[in-house]
Motif scaffolding. Structure first.
Motif, PDB file in Angstrom:
ATOM      1  N   PRO A 135     -29.581 -26.026   8.697  1.00  0.00           N
ATOM      2  CA  PRO A 135     -29.026 -26.128  10.044  1.00  0.00           C
ATOM      3  C   PRO A 135     -29.576 -25.057  10.978  1.00  0.00           C
ATOM      4  N   GLY A 136     -29.700 -25.444  12.225  1.00  0.00           N
ATOM      5  CA  GLY A 136     -30.225 -24.548  13.242  1.00  0.00           C
ATOM      6  C   GLY A 136     -30.518 -25.329  14.498  1.00  0.00           C
ATOM      7  N   THR A 137     -31.026 -24.644  15.482  1.00  0.00           N
ATOM      8  CA  THR A 137     -31.337 -25.256  16.765  1.00  0.00           C
ATOM      9  C   THR A 137     -32.758 -24.898  17.172  1.00  0.00           C
ATOM     10  N   THR A 138     -33.223 -25.545  18.212  1.00  0.00           N
ATOM     11  CA  THR A 138     -34.544 -25.173  18.731  1.00  0.00           C
ATOM     12  C   THR A 138     -34.540 -23.708  19.146  1.00  0.00           C
ATOM     13  N   ASP A 139     -33.409 -23.231  19.634  1.00  0.00           N
ATOM     14  CA  ASP A 139     -33.315 -21.825  20.053  1.00  0.00           C
ATOM     15  C   ASP A 139     -33.456 -20.892  18.857  1.00  0.00           C
TER      16      ASP A 139
ATOM     17  N   THR B 220     -21.953 -21.435  28.426  1.00  0.00           N
ATOM     18  CA  THR B 220     -21.433 -20.772  27.225  1.00  0.00           C
ATOM     19  C   THR B 220     -22.305 -21.075  26.013  1.00  0.00           C
ATOM     20  N   GLN B 221     -22.029 -22.208  25.297  1.00  0.00           N
ATOM     21  CA  GLN B 221     -22.713 -22.391  24.025  1.00  0.00           C
ATOM     22  C   GLN B 221     -24.140 -22.907  24.193  1.00  0.00           C
ATOM     23  N   THR B 222     -24.553 -23.258  25.364  1.00  0.00           N
ATOM     24  CA  THR B 222     -25.883 -23.779  25.699  1.00  0.00           C
ATOM     25  C   THR B 222     -26.008 -25.246  25.310  1.00  0.00           C
ATOM     26  N   ASN B 223     -26.942 -25.909  25.942  1.00  0.00           N
ATOM     27  CA  ASN B 223     -27.246 -27.298  25.617  1.00  0.00           C
ATOM     28  C   ASN B 223     -28.338 -27.313  24.553  1.00  0.00           C
ATOM     29  N   TRP B 224     -27.961 -26.901  23.367  1.00  0.00           N
ATOM     30  CA  TRP B 224     -28.933 -26.776  22.283  1.00  0.00           C
ATOM     31  C   TRP B 224     -29.369 -28.136  21.763  1.00  0.00           C
ATOM     32  N   ASN B 225     -30.503 -28.133  21.113  1.00  0.00           N
ATOM     33  CA  ASN B 225     -30.999 -29.305  20.401  1.00  0.00           C
ATOM     34  C   ASN B 225     -31.135 -28.899  18.936  1.00  0.00           C
ATOM     35  N   GLY B 226     -30.653 -29.711  18.035  1.00  0.00           N
ATOM     36  CA  GLY B 226     -30.747 -29.371  16.625  1.00  0.00           C
ATOM     37  C   GLY B 226     -29.629 -30.012  15.831  1.00  0.00           C
ATOM     38  N   ILE B 227     -29.413 -29.517  14.639  1.00  0.00           N
ATOM     39  CA  ILE B 227     -28.331 -29.973  13.770  1.00  0.00           C
ATOM     40  C   ILE B 227     -27.700 -28.722  13.174  1.00  0.00           C
ATOM     41  N   ILE B 228     -26.391 -28.594  13.319  1.00  0.00           N
ATOM     42  CA  ILE B 228     -25.704 -27.418  12.795  1.00  0.00           C
ATOM     43  C   ILE B 228     -24.609 -27.858  11.833  1.00  0.00           C
TER      44      ILE B 228
ATOM     45  N   PRO C 177     -21.023 -22.659  17.968  1.00  0.00           N
ATOM     46  CA  PRO C 177     -19.867 -22.088  17.264  1.00  0.00           C
ATOM     47  C   PRO C 177     -20.136 -21.861  15.783  1.00  0.00           C
ATOM     48  N   PRO C 178     -19.354 -20.995  15.151  1.00  0.00           N
ATOM     49  CA  PRO C 178     -19.432 -20.876  13.689  1.00  0.00           C
ATOM     50  C   PRO C 178     -19.107 -22.220  13.057  1.00  0.00           C
ATOM     51  N   MET C 179     -19.810 -22.530  11.970  1.00  0.00           N
ATOM     52  CA  MET C 179     -19.554 -23.780  11.268  1.00  0.00           C
ATOM     53  C   MET C 179     -18.893 -23.547   9.916  1.00  0.00           C
ATOM     54  N   ASP C 180     -18.455 -22.312   9.687  1.00  0.00           N
ATOM     55  CA  ASP C 180     -17.751 -21.983   8.453  1.00  0.00           C
ATOM     56  C   ASP C 180     -16.410 -21.359   8.791  1.00  0.00           C
ATOM     57  N   ALA C 181     -15.481 -21.461   7.853  1.00  0.00           N
ATOM     58  CA  ALA C 181     -14.136 -20.933   8.086  1.00  0.00           C
ATOM     59  C   ALA C 181     -14.155 -19.423   8.265  1.00  0.00           C
ATOM     60  N   LYS C 182     -15.055 -18.733   7.582  1.00  0.00           N
ATOM     61  CA  LYS C 182     -15.123 -17.274   7.689  1.00  0.00           C
ATOM     62  C   LYS C 182     -15.368 -16.839   9.127  1.00  0.00           C
TER      63      LYS C 182
ATOM     64  N   GLU D 128     -27.597 -49.106  -6.139  1.00  0.00           N
ATOM     65  CA  GLU D 128     -26.398 -49.921  -5.927  1.00  0.00           C
ATOM     66  C   GLU D 128     -25.183 -49.082  -5.517  1.00  0.00           C
ATOM     67  N   LYS D 129     -25.448 -47.934  -4.908  1.00  0.00           N
ATOM     68  CA  LYS D 129     -24.371 -47.094  -4.388  1.00  0.00           C
ATOM     69  C   LYS D 129     -24.254 -47.260  -2.866  1.00  0.00           C
ATOM     70  N   HIS D 130     -23.071 -46.910  -2.373  1.00  0.00           N
ATOM     71  CA  HIS D 130     -22.935 -46.747  -0.918  1.00  0.00           C
ATOM     72  C   HIS D 130     -23.397 -45.336  -0.575  1.00  0.00           C
ATOM     73  N   ILE D 131     -24.339 -45.222   0.368  1.00  0.00           N
ATOM     74  CA  ILE D 131     -24.934 -43.919   0.685  1.00  0.00           C
ATOM     75  C   ILE D 131     -24.735 -43.634   2.173  1.00  0.00           C
ATOM     76  N   ARG D 132     -24.242 -42.439   2.454  1.00  0.00           N
ATOM     77  CA  ARG D 132     -24.056 -41.989   3.834  1.00  0.00           C
ATOM     78  C   ARG D 132     -24.970 -40.807   4.120  1.00  0.00           C
ATOM     79  N   PHE D 133     -25.540 -40.807   5.321  1.00  0.00           N
ATOM     80  CA  PHE D 133     -26.279 -39.652   5.832  1.00  0.00           C
ATOM     81  C   PHE D 133     -25.369 -38.979   6.855  1.00  0.00           C
ATOM     82  N   VAL D 134     -25.038 -37.701   6.619  1.00  0.00           N
ATOM     83  CA  VAL D 134     -24.034 -37.009   7.434  1.00  0.00           C
ATOM     84  C   VAL D 134     -24.639 -35.779   8.092  1.00  0.00           C
ATOM     85  N   MET D 135     -24.463 -35.684   9.393  1.00  0.00           N
ATOM     86  CA  MET D 135     -24.799 -34.474  10.153  1.00  0.00           C
ATOM     87  C   MET D 135     -23.494 -33.972  10.766  1.00  0.00           C
ATOM     88  N   GLU D 136     -23.066 -32.779  10.375  1.00  0.00           N
ATOM     89  CA  GLU D 136     -21.743 -32.318  10.779  1.00  0.00           C
ATOM     90  C   GLU D 136     -21.626 -32.167  12.290  1.00  0.00           C
ATOM     91  N   ARG D 137     -22.654 -31.664  12.929  1.00  0.00           N
ATOM     92  CA  ARG D 137     -22.600 -31.540  14.392  1.00  0.00           C
ATOM     93  C   ARG D 137     -24.003 -31.582  14.961  1.00  0.00           C
TER      94      ARG D 137
END
Length: 933
Positions: free
Chosen positions: A64-68, A178-186, A334-339, A108-117
Motif C-alpha cells: 500500500p502507498g500513494t503516488t506521493d 487536508t489528506q490530499t487527493n492522492w492516487n494509490g491503494i492504501i 489516514p492510518p489504516m491500522d488500529a495502532k 472452483e472457488k469464489h475469489i474476491r479481489f479486495v482493496m481496502e481504500r
C-alpha cells in the motif's frame, strides 16, 4: 417464510464455556498483494485505448502507498498559502499491475479481489475487463472468480483520482486542504478464496433488553445447496482477556437471507464510553466438507434519543465532540491500522473528547476498531458538500452509504451517520436518501446533514437528531445561535462573544426549545491561534509547510519574527478561554445534546486555519494545560453562574453553583468552594455538604454570596470549586475594582482626542500628553476592536464577506502585553486578553504601526492574523521633542461607568505621573501626523 428462519425452532446447541479460548478458525484463504507493483502514469488518458492492461508497465511502486509516498507525479514548486504543499502532485489515471500465482486448490472457488481504500478504479485480470467501482469510504471488492483460474495471472488496476468522477464538492475524502487527493491503494490489498456458497454479509443487531443478538446472514449460494449447518461462535474480549461463550448450532434452509438469534443472557456486558467489552461473532456454514466462515465484532449497547438528549443504554449522555477532517501531514492519508488510530484517539480522549464527527469522509475500519476499544461515539459522514439536486448523484451517495453501513455498522462505536456537510437548497432528495439508508439499516441514528443551509433549515421528519450552528428564524439573531461565535458574513459582528458583555450566564435554552429532537452545536469555536514557527521542522513527510514558510517570511519582513512564540502563547491562552466559554455555555444548556468542536486540532487548509489547541500532529501547543482543560471539558463539570466578571468594592459578589453530571453515577459528595486573592491567600470558603447531583443533566447546588467591601486594592480573585473525593474541579476569575469615579489627571498631563496645535505646544514645552484618538481621525490606519480571536481564517472570510457585501472582520487575535509593566501597577492583567478587557477592546481602534521602526513594540500590542501580519498598537508611548506622549487607542474617557475601563484609565494616569514614564523611543511631529492622520 422463505429467507426468515426462526432460531428457536432449529437450534441445536452445545455450550463450550471457557476463560481461555482457542483461536477461531478461518475457512477462507487469502493471498497478500502488498509489495512491489508495476506502475505507469496516464496523464493523457490513453491507457485503456492502448491496452496497458495487457503489457508490462515501465515503472514500479510500493503498495500500500500513494503516488506521493512513492515520489511519482509532477514535482510541485507551488508555495500556496491555501494549504500544505504536496511535493509530488498528480490527478488523473494511474496504472498498477502485479503478477500472482493462483494455487491449484483455488479451483472452483469464489475469489474476491479486495482493496481496502482507494479512488475510482477499473480492474482487469490478464486482458479481461472485470469491472469498476466508485467507492471512496469503503473497501472495493471485485468478484474475480471467472478470471482467476489456477496458474500465473496478472492483476491490473487503473486508479483515477479525477474529481469529475465523484463530483461531491471539496470534500475531505479527497481535498488537498487536508489528506490530499492522492492516487494509490492504501490499507489491505489481497485476494480471498471461499467456497462458491459463502457468507456474503453478516450483521448483528443487539437487543439489550432481552440480552440477545439478532443475526442477519447473507448467503450467496453458488452451489445451490438445499440446507446448511450454521454455528455461531461468540468470544468476549475485555481488559486483554478473551472468553469463549457457548457455540450455538442450527440447521437452516440455504436462503439468501438467514435470520438467527443468539441469547447472551447473563454473559451480556454493556458497552459505553466507560466500559468496552467487545464481542466477536464467528459464523460458520457447512455442508458435508464445504465450509465457510465470517467474523465480525460487535458491542452490546443501545444508543438512542430521549427527548432532546442522547441515551446510551438508558443513561443520558452528552457528546463532547471534535471535528475530524483527516489531518495527517506525514502521509497525506489516514492510518489504516488500529495502532495509528489508538494513538490519536487516546490523545483526544485525554482532552475530554468522547465523540468524533468526520467531516465529509469516513475513516477506515481500523478507526472504528480503535473507537470500540476506547469508548468513542463515532459519526462518519458521506463525502458530500453541496446541493443534492441530481438523482444520479443521490444514487452514488446511496451506494456509498449502503457500503459504509454494510462494512462498519456492526461496530458499537458507529452510532450516527450524516449524509454530508452544509448541504444547501431543497432537501427533498436528502430526506429520501436518509429514508433509504434508515430502511436498509436502522442501527445508527441519522441526521439530515451538518448545518444544512447554514442552520436556517429546520429538522426533516426523517432525521433522528439535528446538527446546526443556529435554529431557523426569519433573519439572523443571536437569540437562535447555538455557539458563541460566527463569521461576520453569517452574523452581525460575529455573534454573541463579540457583542454581549461577558458573563457565565449564557446558554442556548431558546434555540434548543425550538427543536424537538436532540440538537448538537455545529463546529464550535474556530478561534485562531498564531503559529509558533518552530513547528515547521516537524513536517518531514509528503506534505511541506510552504504556507507556514510564507507567513513566517511575512512576519520577518514586518520585523516581528522574534515575537512568533509570544504571539502563539498569548493568542493561544485567549483562544483556550474562548473555547472554555463555548463548552460551558453548552453544558449549562439543559436540553442540548452535545457539541462538535472545530477544533481540538489545527486545520492546515482553507487558507490555513490554525484553530486547534493541538497542532496538526495532535501535539499540544501549550496554550493550556490538559488538566486545566479537563476542568471544563469532562463528564462532570462544576459550574459557576454570575452576571459579570468585573465588580466593584461596594457590591456583593453573587453566583449560583451548578454541576453538569453526564458521568455514569450520581454524586453525593460535598462540593467545596474557595475564594482566593491574587497572592493565593484564602479570603472566604465554604461547602455544600449533601448536594444531590443526579446523573444525566445539570443540577443546582446552591449560591455563594461574598461582600467585596474588604477588598482594598484592585485585584483579580479566583473562585475555585471542587467535589471532594474526586478529580472534578473548576475555577473562575473575578476582577474587583474601586467604584468608578471621574478621573482627574494632574495639571501636567494634557488629555485630548485630537492631534492639534495645542497638543504639540504642550509637548514642545516638555509636558505630558495622553492622547485618545477620535475614531474619525484614525479610520484610514486602524481596525475596529475585536474581542474574540478572529474566526477560522481571515483571508478566506474576507473574500466571502466582500463577495456578499458584508462587513469584514477586523481580523485580530487578542492582545500581547507585559503584566509587570508599571502601567499596570493598578490594573491587574495577564499577558493576554481576558474577560476584564471586553469594554476596553470593544471601544478601541488599534492603530497600524507598520510605519514605526521594525523593533518598536507598543506597551499593549494587538496580535494580527498570520495572513496580514500588521503591527497594531492599543497602548503605546513616544518621546516627542522634550515632551512625553502616551497614546491609548481605546476611548477610556468615554467609559466613565465601566469599572475596568475606569481603572485602566486611573492606572495609566498614575503611571504617567510616576518616574517610570520615560519613553525610550522618539518620534517626530511629522511622523506622528502620518501615523495618526
Amino acid at each position: 417464510m422463505k429467507g426468515l428462519i426462526n432460531a428457536l425452532i432449529f437450534a441445536l446447541f452445545v455450550s463450550i464455556l471457557s476463560s481461555c479460548s482457542a483461536p477461531v478458525k478461518n475457512y477462507r484463504s487469502d493471498i497478500d498483494l502488498s509489495g512491489t507493483w508495476q506502475f505507469r502514469l496516464d496523464s493523457a488518458n490513453r491507457g485503456v485505448e492502448g491496452k496497458w492492461y495487457a503489457t508490462a508497465l515501465n515503472d514500479s511502486v510500493q503498495l500500500p502507498g500513494t503516488t506521493d509516498t512513492n515520489h511519482k507525479g509532477f514535482l510541485n514548486t507551488d508555495s500556496t498559502t491555501m494549504h500544505l504543499s504536496r511535493v509530488y502532485r498528480y490527478e488523473g489515471p494511474a496504472w498498477y499491475r502485479k503478477t500472482v500465482h493462483i494455487p491449484e486448490n483455488w479451483k472452483e472457488k469464489h475469489i474476491r479481489f479486495v482493496m481496502e481504500r482507494t479512488k475510482p478504479s477499473k480492474v482487469w485480470i490478464d486482458d479481461h475487463y472485470v469491472g469498476s467501482s466508485l467507492l471512496l469510504e469503503s473497501p472495493q471488492k471485485y468478484d474475480v472468480s471467472a478470471f482467476l483460474t489456477p496458474g500465473k495471472r496478472t492483476i491490473t488496476v487503473r486508479i483515477d483520482n479525477d474529481r469529475k468522477l465523484t463530483p461531491y464538492g471539496n470534500v475531505h475524502a479527497y481535498a488537498d486542504d487536508t489528506q490530499t487527493n492522492w492516487n494509490g491503494i492504501i490499507g489491505k490489498i489481497y485476494l480471498e478464496a471461499s467456497p462458491k456458497t459463502y457468507i456474503s454479509n453478516l450483521q448483528v443487531y443487539p437487543d439489550i433488553r432481552q440480552k440477545k443478538i439478532k443475526v442477519k446472514m447473507g448467503i450467496h449460494n453458488g452451489l445451490n445447496l438445499d440446507k446448511v449447518d450454521v454455528a455461531l461462535q461468540v468470544t468476549k474480549a475485555l481488559d486483554g482477556k478473551n472468553t469463549r461463550l457457548k457455540t450455538v448450532h442450527f440447521q437452516v434452509t440455504c436462503d439468501s437471507l438467514i435470520n438467527l438469534e443468539y441469547l447472551l443472557g447473563d454473559q451480556m456486558d454493556l458497552w459505553d464510553e466507560y466500559h468496552q467489552p467487545i464481542y466477536h461473532l464467528n459464523a460458520i456454514i457447512s455442508h458435508n466438507n464445504i465450509k465457510d466462515s465470517k467474523e465480525v465484532s460487535f458491542g452490546m449497547r443501545k444508543f438512542a434519543t430521549e427527548g432532546t438528549k442522547f441515551a446510551i443504554n438508558g443513561r443520558i449522555t452528552f457528546l463532547r465532540g471534535k471535528h475530524d477532517a483527516c489531518v495527517f501531514p506525514l502521509t497525506g492519508y489516514p492510518p489504516m491500522d488500529a495502532k495509528g488510530w489508538m494513538h490519536v484517539m487516546k490523545i483526544a480522549k485525554s482532552w475530554g473528547i468522547n465523540h468524533y464527527r468526520f467531516h465529509t469522509w469516513s475513516p477506515p475500519g481500523a478507526a472504528f476498531e480503535a473507537a470500540d476499544r476506547l469508548g468513542i461515539y463515532m459519526e462518519p459522514e458521506l463525502p458530500f458538500w453541496g446541493g443534492l439536486e441530481s438523482d444520479t448523484l443521490a444514487d452514488k451517495l446511496k451506494a456509498e452509504g449502503l457500503a459504509l453501513l454494510k462494512n462498519f455498522a456492526n461496530h458499537p462505536s458507529f452510532v450516527m451517520l450524516s449524509p454530508g456537510n452544509e448541504l444547501w437548497g431543497n432537501l427533498d432528495k436528502v430526506g429520501k436518501l436518509i429514508a433509504d439508508l434508515k430502511k436498509a439499516d436502522g442501527r445508527p441514528l441519522y441526521t439530515q446533514g451538518s448545518n444544512d443551509n447554514i442552520g436556517y433549515s429546520g429538522p426533516l421528519p426523517v432525521e433522528d437528531f439535528h446538527v446546526a450552528a443556529r435554529t431557523p428564524y426569519a433573519h439572523d439573531t443571536t437569540l437562535t445561535h447555538v455557539r458563541l461565535t460566527q463569521a461576520f458574513v453569517d452574523s452581525r459582528d460575529g455573534g454573541i462573544l463579540n457583542t454581549e458583555k461577558p458573563s457565565t450566564m449564557v446558554n442556548f435554552d431558546y434555540p434548543v426549545s425550538q427543536i424537538k429532537i436532540p440538537l448538537i452545536s455545529h463546529e464550535v469555536g474556530q478561534y485562531q491561534i498564531y503559529p509558533n514557527y518552530s513547528e515547521i521542522k516537524k513536517y518531514t513527510g509528503i506534505l511541506k509547510p510552504r504556507n507556514l514558510e510564507v507567513f513566517r517570511n511575512r512576519l520577518k519582513k514586518a520585523g516581528m519574527l522574534d515575537q512568533d512564540s509570544l504571539f502563539a502563547m498569548a493568542s493561544g491562552a485567549w483562544s483556550a478561554l474562548c473555547y472554555r466559554d463555548e463548552i460551558e455555555a453548552a453544558l449549562r444548556t439543559k436540553g442540548l445534546a452535545g457539541f462538535q468542536l472545530l477544533d481540538l486540532q489545527d486545520y492546515p487548509g482553507q487558507g490555513t486555519a490554525l484553530v486547534g489547541i493541538l497542532d496538526a500532529f495532535m501535539d499540544s501547543k501549550h496554550a493550556i494545560d490538559r488538566n486545566e482543560w479537563r476542568n471544563f471539558c469532562n463528564d462532570v463539570v462544576p459550574l459557576l453562574e454570575f452576571k459579570k466578571y468585573c465588580w466593584t468594592v461596594n457590591e456583593t459578589f453573587s453566583a449560583g453553583v451548578k454541576v453538569a453530571n453526564y458521568s455514569n453515577r450520581d454524586l453525593k459528595k460535598p462540593l467545596k468552594w474557595t475564594v482566593l486573592d491574587q497572592q493565593g491567600k484564602v479570603i472566604k470558603s465554604g461547602s455544600f455538604i449533601k448536594p444531590d447531583i443526579s446523573v444525566g443533566g445539570v443540577d443546582s447546588v446552591g449560591e455563594i454570596q461574598i461582600p467585596l467591601s474588604e477588598i482594598t486594592v484592585p485585584q483579580e480573585l479566583t473562585v475555585a470549586l471542587s467535589i471532594e473525593g474526586t478529580g472534578y474541579r473548576n475555577n473562575y476569575p473575578v476582577w474587583v475594582y474601586p467604584e468608578p469615579k471621574k478621573i482627574q489627571p494632574a495639571a501636567d498631563i494634557y488629555v485630548t482626542s485630537r492631534l492639534n496645535k495645542e497638543l504639540f505646544d504642550k509637548l514642545n514645552k516638555g509636558e505630558k500628553v495622553l492622547l485618545f484618538p477620535a475614531k474619525e481621525e484614525v479610520k484610514k490606519n486602524s481596525v475596529d476592536g475585536l474581542f474574540p480571536p478572529d474566526f477560522w481564517n481571515y483571508e478566506m472570510f474576507k473574500q466571502i464577506s466582500e463577495g456578499n457585501h458584508k462587513p469584514v472582520s477586523p481580523g485580530t487575535l487578542g492582545i500581547l502585553t507585559n503584566p509587570d509593566h508599571p502601567l499596570f501597577n493598578h490594573f491587574p492583567t495577564e499577558f493576554h486578553t481576558d474577560w476584564q478587557w471586553f469594554s476596553i477592546i470593544k471601544h478601541s481602534h488599534p492603530l497600524n504601526l507598520n510605519q514605526t521602526d521594525k523593533d518598536y513594540r507598543p506597551i499593549v500590542q494587538v496580535i494580527d492574523n498570520l495572513q496580514r501580519n500588521d503591527k497594531f498598537g492599543l497602548i503605546f508611548e513616544y518621546k516627542v521633542g522634550i515632551g512625553k506622549l502616551l497614546v491609548c487607542m481605546s476611548r477610556l474617557d468615554e467609559l466613565p461607568d465601566d469599572p475596568a475601563a475606569a481603572q485602566l484609565y486611573r492606572s495609566i494616569v498614575d503611571y504617567m505621573q510616576s518616574g517610570a514614564f520615560a519613553p525610550a523611543n522618539t518620534i517626530t511631529e511629522n511622523q506622528l501626523r502620518k501615523l495618526i492622520q
